[in-house]
Motif scaffolding. Structure first.
Motif, PDB file in Angstrom:
ATOM      1  N   ALA A 120      49.213  41.011  24.960  1.00  0.00           N
ATOM      2  CA  ALA A 120      49.601  40.819  23.569  1.00  0.00           C
ATOM      3  C   ALA A 120      48.377  41.035  22.673  1.00  0.00           C
ATOM      4  CB  ALA A 120      50.163  39.421  23.353  1.00  0.00           C
ATOM      5  N   VAL A 121      48.572  41.795  21.611  1.00  0.00           N
ATOM      6  CA  VAL A 121      47.485  42.098  20.674  1.00  0.00           C
ATOM      7  C   VAL A 121      47.894  41.606  19.296  1.00  0.00           C
ATOM      8  CG1 VAL A 121      46.060  43.896  19.649  1.00  0.00           C
ATOM      9  CG2 VAL A 121      46.823  44.114  22.018  1.00  0.00           C
ATOM     10  N   LEU A 122      47.036  40.783  18.702  1.00  0.00           N
ATOM     11  CA  LEU A 122      47.292  40.206  17.385  1.00  0.00           C
ATOM     12  C   LEU A 122      46.256  40.700  16.387  1.00  0.00           C
ATOM     13  CD1 LEU A 122      47.777  36.497  18.513  1.00  0.00           C
ATOM     14  CD2 LEU A 122      49.589  38.169  18.066  1.00  0.00           C
ATOM     15  N   PRO A 123      46.642  40.859  15.135  1.00  0.00           N
ATOM     16  CA  PRO A 123      45.619  41.092  14.112  1.00  0.00           C
ATOM     17  C   PRO A 123      44.677  39.901  14.045  1.00  0.00           C
ATOM     18  CG  PRO A 123      47.821  41.567  13.262  1.00  0.00           C
ATOM     19  CD  PRO A 123      48.006  40.880  14.581  1.00  0.00           C
TER      20      PRO A 123
ATOM     21  N   LEU B 178      45.757  48.886  24.016  1.00  0.00           N
ATOM     22  CA  LEU B 178      45.568  47.485  24.401  1.00  0.00           C
ATOM     23  C   LEU B 178      46.907  46.777  24.605  1.00  0.00           C
ATOM     24  CD1 LEU B 178      42.713  46.612  21.873  1.00  0.00           C
ATOM     25  CD2 LEU B 178      42.447  46.820  24.359  1.00  0.00           C
ATOM     26  N   ALA B 179      47.880  47.107  23.773  1.00  0.00           N
ATOM     27  CA  ALA B 179      49.172  46.423  23.818  1.00  0.00           C
ATOM     28  C   ALA B 179      49.964  46.758  25.067  1.00  0.00           C
ATOM     29  CB  ALA B 179      49.989  46.772  22.579  1.00  0.00           C
TER      30      ALA B 179
ATOM     31  N   GLN C 220      48.403  60.734  25.216  1.00  0.00           N
ATOM     32  CA  GLN C 220      47.949  59.402  25.609  1.00  0.00           C
ATOM     33  C   GLN C 220      47.672  59.361  27.108  1.00  0.00           C
ATOM     34  OE1 GLN C 220      47.335  56.750  23.749  1.00  0.00           O
ATOM     35  NE2 GLN C 220      47.918  57.646  21.813  1.00  0.00           N
ATOM     36  N   VAL C 221      46.582  58.723  27.488  1.00  0.00           N
ATOM     37  CA  VAL C 221      46.261  58.534  28.896  1.00  0.00           C
ATOM     38  C   VAL C 221      47.079  57.368  29.429  1.00  0.00           C
ATOM     39  CG1 VAL C 221      44.436  58.010  30.546  1.00  0.00           C
ATOM     40  CG2 VAL C 221      43.944  59.434  28.543  1.00  0.00           C
ATOM     41  N   PRO C 222      47.843  57.536  30.540  1.00  0.00           N
ATOM     42  CA  PRO C 222      48.660  56.429  31.064  1.00  0.00           C
ATOM     43  C   PRO C 222      47.808  55.218  31.403  1.00  0.00           C
ATOM     44  CG  PRO C 222      49.267  58.509  32.100  1.00  0.00           C
ATOM     45  CD  PRO C 222      48.011  58.771  31.314  1.00  0.00           C
ATOM     46  N   SER C 223      48.333  54.030  31.116  1.00  0.00           N
ATOM     47  CA  SER C 223      47.640  52.778  31.390  1.00  0.00           C
ATOM     48  C   SER C 223      48.398  52.001  32.465  1.00  0.00           C
ATOM     49  CB  SER C 223      47.516  51.929  30.128  1.00  0.00           C
ATOM     50  OG  SER C 223      46.798  52.621  29.139  1.00  0.00           O
ATOM     51  N   PRO C 224      47.708  51.101  33.164  1.00  0.00           N
ATOM     52  CA  PRO C 224      48.389  50.273  34.160  1.00  0.00           C
ATOM     53  C   PRO C 224      49.480  49.436  33.515  1.00  0.00           C
ATOM     54  CG  PRO C 224      46.008  50.128  34.381  1.00  0.00           C
ATOM     55  CD  PRO C 224      46.272  50.837  33.093  1.00  0.00           C
TER      56      PRO C 224
ATOM     57  N   LEU D  59      43.947  56.050  12.121  1.00  0.00           N
ATOM     58  CA  LEU D  59      44.538  56.702  13.287  1.00  0.00           C
ATOM     59  C   LEU D  59      43.956  56.145  14.589  1.00  0.00           C
ATOM     60  CD1 LEU D  59      44.572  60.409  12.026  1.00  0.00           C
ATOM     61  CD2 LEU D  59      46.555  58.912  12.342  1.00  0.00           C
ATOM     62  N   VAL D  60      42.641  55.978  14.620  1.00  0.00           N
ATOM     63  CA  VAL D  60      41.991  55.450  15.820  1.00  0.00           C
ATOM     64  C   VAL D  60      42.370  53.988  16.037  1.00  0.00           C
ATOM     65  CG1 VAL D  60      39.767  54.975  16.911  1.00  0.00           C
ATOM     66  CG2 VAL D  60      40.088  57.101  15.628  1.00  0.00           C
ATOM     67  N   GLN D  61      42.460  53.222  14.957  1.00  0.00           N
ATOM     68  CA  GLN D  61      42.866  51.814  15.054  1.00  0.00           C
ATOM     69  C   GLN D  61      44.232  51.697  15.707  1.00  0.00           C
ATOM     70  OE1 GLN D  61      41.332  48.966  13.963  1.00  0.00           O
ATOM     71  NE2 GLN D  61      42.965  47.457  13.715  1.00  0.00           N
ATOM     72  N   GLN D  62      45.173  52.519  15.286  1.00  0.00           N
ATOM     73  CA  GLN D  62      46.521  52.461  15.853  1.00  0.00           C
ATOM     74  C   GLN D  62      46.518  52.880  17.313  1.00  0.00           C
ATOM     75  OE1 GLN D  62      49.329  51.205  14.313  1.00  0.00           O
ATOM     76  NE2 GLN D  62      50.047  51.309  16.432  1.00  0.00           N
ATOM     77  N   ALA D  63      45.736  53.925  17.639  1.00  0.00           N
ATOM     78  CA  ALA D  63      45.651  54.363  19.035  1.00  0.00           C
ATOM     79  C   ALA D  63      45.049  53.272  19.918  1.00  0.00           C
ATOM     80  CB  ALA D  63      44.820  55.641  19.124  1.00  0.00           C
ATOM     81  N   LEU D  64      44.041  52.578  19.410  1.00  0.00           N
ATOM     82  CA  LEU D  64      43.418  51.501  20.169  1.00  0.00           C
ATOM     83  C   LEU D  64      44.391  50.341  20.357  1.00  0.00           C
ATOM     84  CD1 LEU D  64      40.940  50.251  21.517  1.00  0.00           C
ATOM     85  CD2 LEU D  64      40.147  49.524  19.258  1.00  0.00           C
ATOM     86  N   ARG D  65      45.100  50.001  19.317  1.00  0.00           N
ATOM     87  CA  ARG D  65      46.082  48.911  19.409  1.00  0.00           C
ATOM     88  C   ARG D  65      47.158  49.252  20.446  1.00  0.00           C
ATOM     89  NH1 ARG D  65      47.521  44.771  16.307  1.00  0.00           N
ATOM     90  NH2 ARG D  65      46.090  45.423  14.672  1.00  0.00           N
TER      91      ARG D  65
END
Length: 231
Positions: free
Chosen positions: A128-131, A123-124, A57-61, A114-120
């Protein structure tokens, strides 16, 4: 008249019987061995891959307090077979338009999941990320609907430029919309394309490169969302 010792010696019949039994047993063993060697070998089991334990995973701010929540719609994957766990590749040097799949390699889940989970996850780390289906509940609490991010996975394959050289290719389209009483208002759209060289020209190298390319793509999407969304 001398006796025929070959006919009257008491041990000769016993030795002949033992020799015959030994020969028969050897023949039977040979038949059994030949029969066993002709049995079909058990089929080789496919190796199962995922994105790893998060090491790529690439570190995020760090998350900033007060950021507006985001609704994430289910990932659409028009370039993939729905529900398939196949690891796909293309032979660009032979026929780039033909999509092939490895026989003995599988993803642990369909790539879209797999990509959906990585994207979530990416973003999280920032807000906050909601379905998307829970956005109405969020609207009732805050008085307005959150922006919705829709993503499409157009390409997710290992592309061989030669027999020994290949790259992972991930192409995603992200669309940010604002729900209104009359429909959705487009807030932004962008195409993201990332290539990563595969360390080896096989499924192991391809899946590793695809995991790295996905981490880079979702990090870019998360940064773009931050730049497009109001706080």
């Amino acid at each position: 008249m001398p006796q025929d010792r070959t006919m009257t010696h008491p041990l000769l019949p016993l030795r002949s019987t033992r020799t015959a039994w030994t020969t028969a047993l050897c023949l039977a063993a040979a038949v059994v061995m030949a029969g066993c060697s002709s049995l079909p070998s058990p089929p080789a089991r496919a190796l199962v891959y995922d994105f790893g334990p998060g090491l790529s995973q690439v570190p995020s701010p760090p998350v900033r307090a007060g950021r507006a929540p985001l609704a994430l719609a289910d990932l659409d994957a028009p370039g993939l077979v729905e529900g398939s766990n196949d690891v796909l590749y293309r032979l660009a040097y032979a026929d780039a338009q033909q999509v092939r799949s490895y026989t003995l390699a599988r993803w642990s889940q369909p790539p879209a999941q797999l990509v959906q989970q990585a994207l979530r996850d990416a973003l999280a780390e920032r807000r906050a990320v909601l379905p998307a289906r829970d956005a109405v509940v969020q609207a009732r609490r805050q008085g307005r609907l959150p922006l919705v991010l829709r993503a499409e996975l157009d390409e997710f394959s290992q592309v061989f430029e030669s027999e020994q050289r290949s790259v992972a290719l991930v192409r995603m389209r992200a669309t940010l919309v604002e729900p209104t009483s009359t429909g959705e208002l487009l807030r932004g759209q962008r195409l993201f394309v990332v290539q990563r060289p595969a360390p080896t020209p096989d499924a192991a190298g391809g899946t590793r490169a695809l995991a790295e390319a996905t981490a880079q793509v979702v990090a870019q999407i998360a940064t773009w969302v931050d730049e497009t969304m109001p706080d």
